[in-house]
Design a protein around this motif. Structure first.
Motif, PDB file in Angstrom:
ATOM      1  N   MET A 205       0.845  -1.209   0.000  1.00 52.04           N
ATOM      2  CA  MET A 205       0.000   0.000   0.000  1.00 52.04           C
ATOM      3  C   MET A 205       0.879   1.258   0.000  1.00 52.04           C
ATOM      4  O   MET A 205       0.621   2.217  -0.717  1.00 52.04           O
ATOM      5  N   LYS A 206       1.952   1.210   0.778  1.00 52.87           N
ATOM      6  CA  LYS A 206       2.876   2.352   0.850  1.00 52.87           C
ATOM      7  C   LYS A 206       3.464   2.642  -0.537  1.00 52.87           C
ATOM      8  O   LYS A 206       3.530   3.797  -0.968  1.00 52.87           O
TER       9      LYS A 206
ATOM     10  N   VAL B 154       0.787   4.285  -2.632  1.00 52.61           N
ATOM     11  CA  VAL B 154       0.526   5.657  -2.156  1.00 52.61           C
ATOM     12  C   VAL B 154       1.657   6.579  -2.607  1.00 52.61           C
ATOM     13  O   VAL B 154       1.418   7.660  -3.167  1.00 52.61           O
ATOM     14  N   GLU B 155       2.888   6.125  -2.407  1.00 47.12           N
ATOM     15  CA  GLU B 155       4.015   6.993  -2.762  1.00 47.12           C
ATOM     16  C   GLU B 155       4.142   7.159  -4.270  1.00 47.12           C
ATOM     17  O   GLU B 155       4.480   8.238  -4.748  1.00 47.12           O
TER      18      GLU B 155
ATOM     19  N   HIS C  75       1.709   9.789  -5.169  1.00 38.61           N
ATOM     20  CA  HIS C  75       2.236  11.110  -4.780  1.00 38.61           C
ATOM     21  C   HIS C  75       3.330  11.582  -5.745  1.00 38.61           C
ATOM     22  O   HIS C  75       3.460  12.771  -6.007  1.00 38.61           O
TER      23      HIS C  75
ATOM     24  N   HIS D   7     -13.625   8.155  -2.741  1.00 36.52           N
ATOM     25  CA  HIS D   7     -13.548   6.857  -2.042  1.00 36.52           C
ATOM     26  C   HIS D   7     -14.972   6.361  -1.868  1.00 36.52           C
ATOM     27  O   HIS D   7     -15.762   6.965  -1.139  1.00 36.52           O
TER      28      HIS D   7
ATOM     29  N   SER E 163      -5.942  -1.882   4.296  1.00 36.81           N
ATOM     30  CA  SER E 163      -5.944  -1.087   3.054  1.00 36.81           C
ATOM     31  C   SER E 163      -7.176  -0.195   2.955  1.00 36.81           C
ATOM     32  O   SER E 163      -7.186   0.740   2.146  1.00 36.81           O
TER      33      SER E 163
ATOM     34  N   PHE F  41      -6.391   3.312   2.931  1.00 35.50           N
ATOM     35  CA  PHE F  41      -5.668   3.892   1.779  1.00 35.50           C
ATOM     36  C   PHE F  41      -5.948   5.396   1.571  1.00 35.50           C
ATOM     37  O   PHE F  41      -5.010   6.176   1.402  1.00 35.50           O
TER      38      PHE F  41
ATOM     39  N   ALA G 214      -3.974   7.396   4.090  1.00 31.78           N
ATOM     40  CA  ALA G 214      -2.542   7.460   3.777  1.00 31.78           C
ATOM     41  C   ALA G 214      -2.293   8.386   2.587  1.00 31.78           C
ATOM     42  O   ALA G 214      -1.313   9.135   2.559  1.00 31.78           O
ATOM     43  N   LEU G 215      -3.208   8.336   1.612  1.00 32.19           N
ATOM     44  CA  LEU G 215      -3.032   9.186   0.431  1.00 32.19           C
ATOM     45  C   LEU G 215      -3.168  10.663   0.810  1.00 32.19           C
ATOM     46  O   LEU G 215      -2.470  11.518   0.282  1.00 32.19           O
TER      47      LEU G 215
ATOM     48  N   TRP H  77       2.450   8.705   4.040  1.00 31.33           N
ATOM     49  CA  TRP H  77       2.690   7.417   4.703  1.00 31.33           C
ATOM     50  C   TRP H  77       3.209   7.575   6.128  1.00 31.33           C
ATOM     51  O   TRP H  77       2.837   6.836   7.033  1.00 31.33           O
TER      52      TRP H  77
END
Ligand code: F6P
Length: 505
Positions: free
Chosen positions: A115-116, A119-120, A123, A135, A257, A260, A263-264, A268
């Protein structure tokens, strides 16, 4: 119910009880009934002194906890054993925070890593410019993301997140109006990947993208689910499916997750801090016995008010705008978990189960519903939640007045006031607890949610019920399907309503 449990309840029911005023004669009371959970930076104070718990009640509840097998149940929960017998499942949400069965912790950590990376990558622009995320999810697949995004992105959101849960198209249209399709991604969050509201909203969101110039709408979808094969079947590319373990319940899934969008939006590092705040509570819950365990102590008070005092509701007022959605979140957590009528063994319960959780945000609620708390005929145990550090950068008067009001309400509920005029009498002796965070950021939010999860679990163990199933929600879904399929007749009222709305057979 075993004899030991029955006798523990009988003892508790016969406890004479003292008024809060009497209890406060004891100078050590505040220290005895308060405790802190330390977080990596700062911590949270849990002050249960303004409840009617006293040493005898605590001892009685500790006996009940022992008779109900609390320590064993906790070990089973944290050991990844089956604690949801009706579905034959473990409840592995703590493993998401690094506390639990080793294999589950490792699996969760690997899935977080995945997931990280996604997300990254988003970004960093690997999927093109992403400014917005819609979402779609419902219940546990929406309430947590909505709460956390609202609480933690007041100053800055790395991506503008809109959580849409309701099947009412107005909800999705509101999100469409706020987003530019060219820079919008869609997260489809559903543990089962079958929930009609979510799948219908997801399809409409894809249609909106394609009708607004996005050539490959499926390329803009991320799926968050415990059943990745269903997401593949639905058309999502495997690289954008973030799975989680089936043993993580929907209302306990914010850490997986399903988090998510959080985190987004916050990045993170902060999401990891959110997990770490929860883990600090997990360790406290795991390593502390008896009433020093603050989650268990809170459950003692909950049980006292619900089962001994007959309170049918419990209220939570966040004196912090950032926690405006916390009461909604707690409603699902507590009512879907513990709103049951049978024990884990399938026997009728021996007393009331979950009270109705309700609440709001202070100070607004003071000017709306607090009348009933102070003078109404219902006894409502109240939790106040606040942060010492402000969330705003305005004149400090704002936060000072906010906190003063929060503390004044607890004091007023307890003290009451007599008057010759009955309409101006306040009976007092009304209980409250105060949860005071040093600050309110990602770790504190994680800790607050984990505290309530463990409190909910502890309540379930004391009542002998299974907090991890939710069969009560199924019948309505089945009947909605029957209506859609047509050909079934219902009661006269329902038939007439269907006819009026043009939905008749
Ligand atoms: O209908 C209740 C429920 O199953 C909740 O427990 C759950 O959080 C919600 O629906 C959404 O379910 P899913 O994540 O599978 O779409």
């Amino acid at each position: 119910m075993t004899d030991a449990i029955a006798s523990a309840w009988e003892k508790l029911a016969n406890h004479p009880g003292k008024t809060l005023k009497e209890l406060f004669q004891d100078e050590g009371r505040v220290d005895d009934f308060s405790g802190r959970i330390e977080l990596p930076e700062g911590g949270i104070l849990f002050d249960w002194s303004k409840t009617h718990l006293d040493a005898d009640l605590v001892a009685g509840f500790e006996d009940l906890a022992e008779a109900a097998g609390f320590a064993e149940a906790r070990a089973k929960l944290l050991g990844g054993e089956i604690v949801n017998p009706t579905e034959g499942r473990a409840a592995e949400h703590t493993a998401q925070r690094g506390v639990g069965k080793e294999a589950s912790v490792e699996e969760a950590s690997a899935l977080h890593q995945r997931m990280k990376i996604l997300v990254e990558a988003i970004h960093e622009g690997a999927l093109g410019e992403v400014k917005h995320l819609i979402h779609v999810g419902i219940g546990g697949s929406a309430l947590g993301p909505a709460l956390a995004v609202d609480a933690l992105t007041r100053d800055l959101a790395l991506v503008d997140v809109h959580v849409v849960s309701n099947i009412d198209g107005c909800a999705l249209e509101e999100a469409f109006n706020a987003c530019d399709p060219a820079t919008t991604m869609i997260a489809v969050a559903s543990k089962t990947f079958t929930t009609i509201e979510t799948m219908t909203n997801a399809e409409s969101a894809l249609r909106w993208l394609s009708e607004n110039g996005v050539h490959d709408p499926y390329g803009r979808v991320v799926a968050l689910t415990a059943y990745p094969e269903k997401a593949v079947e639905w058309g999502v590319d495997e690289t954008r499916i973030l799975p989680f373990n089936e043993g993580v319940g929907g209302r306990y899934s914010i850490w997986s997750s399903i988090g998510f969008p959080i985190a987004l939006a916050i990045g993170w590092e902060d999401f990891a801090a959110f997990l770490e705040g929860a883990a600090a509570v997990d360790r406290h819950f795991r390593d502390t016995d008896g009433a020093a365990n603050l989650c268990l102590r809170a459950a003692f008070a909950d049980q006292y008010y619900t089962r001994i005092k007959g309170c049918q509701t419990r209220a939570c007022f966040a004196y912090d705008e950032r926690l405006a959605l916390l009461p909604d979140y707690l409603q699902q957590l507590e009512m879907e978990s513990n709103g049951k009528s049978v024990t884990a063994a399938g026997e009728p319960v021996s007393g009331p189960t979950a009270p109705i959780t309700w609440g709001g945000v202070g100070t607004d609620a003071q000017h709306a519903v607090f009348q009933l708390l102070h003078q109404g005929t219902n006894l409502v145990p109240v939790d106040f939640i606040a942060s010492i550090a402000p969330g705003d950068a305005l004149d400090p008067a704002h936060h000072r007045i906010l906190l003063m009001n929060c503390f004044a309400q607890g004091a007023a509920l307890m003290a009451g006031k007599q008057s010759d005029d009955p309409a101006r009498c306040y009976p007092g002796d009304r209980p409250s607890a105060t949860i005071l965070c040093d600050d309110l950021g990602a770790p504190e939010l994680g800790a607050l949610i984990a505290f309530h999860e463990h409190r909910t679990f502890a309540n379930a163990v004391l009542m002998g019920i299974n907090p991890f199933d939710q069969f009560g929600v199924e019948l309505g879904k089945e009947i909605a399907k029957q209506i859609e399929a047509g050909g079934t007749s219902f009661d006269a009222s329902t038939e007439a309503l269907l006819e009026k709305a043009g939905l008749g057979n």
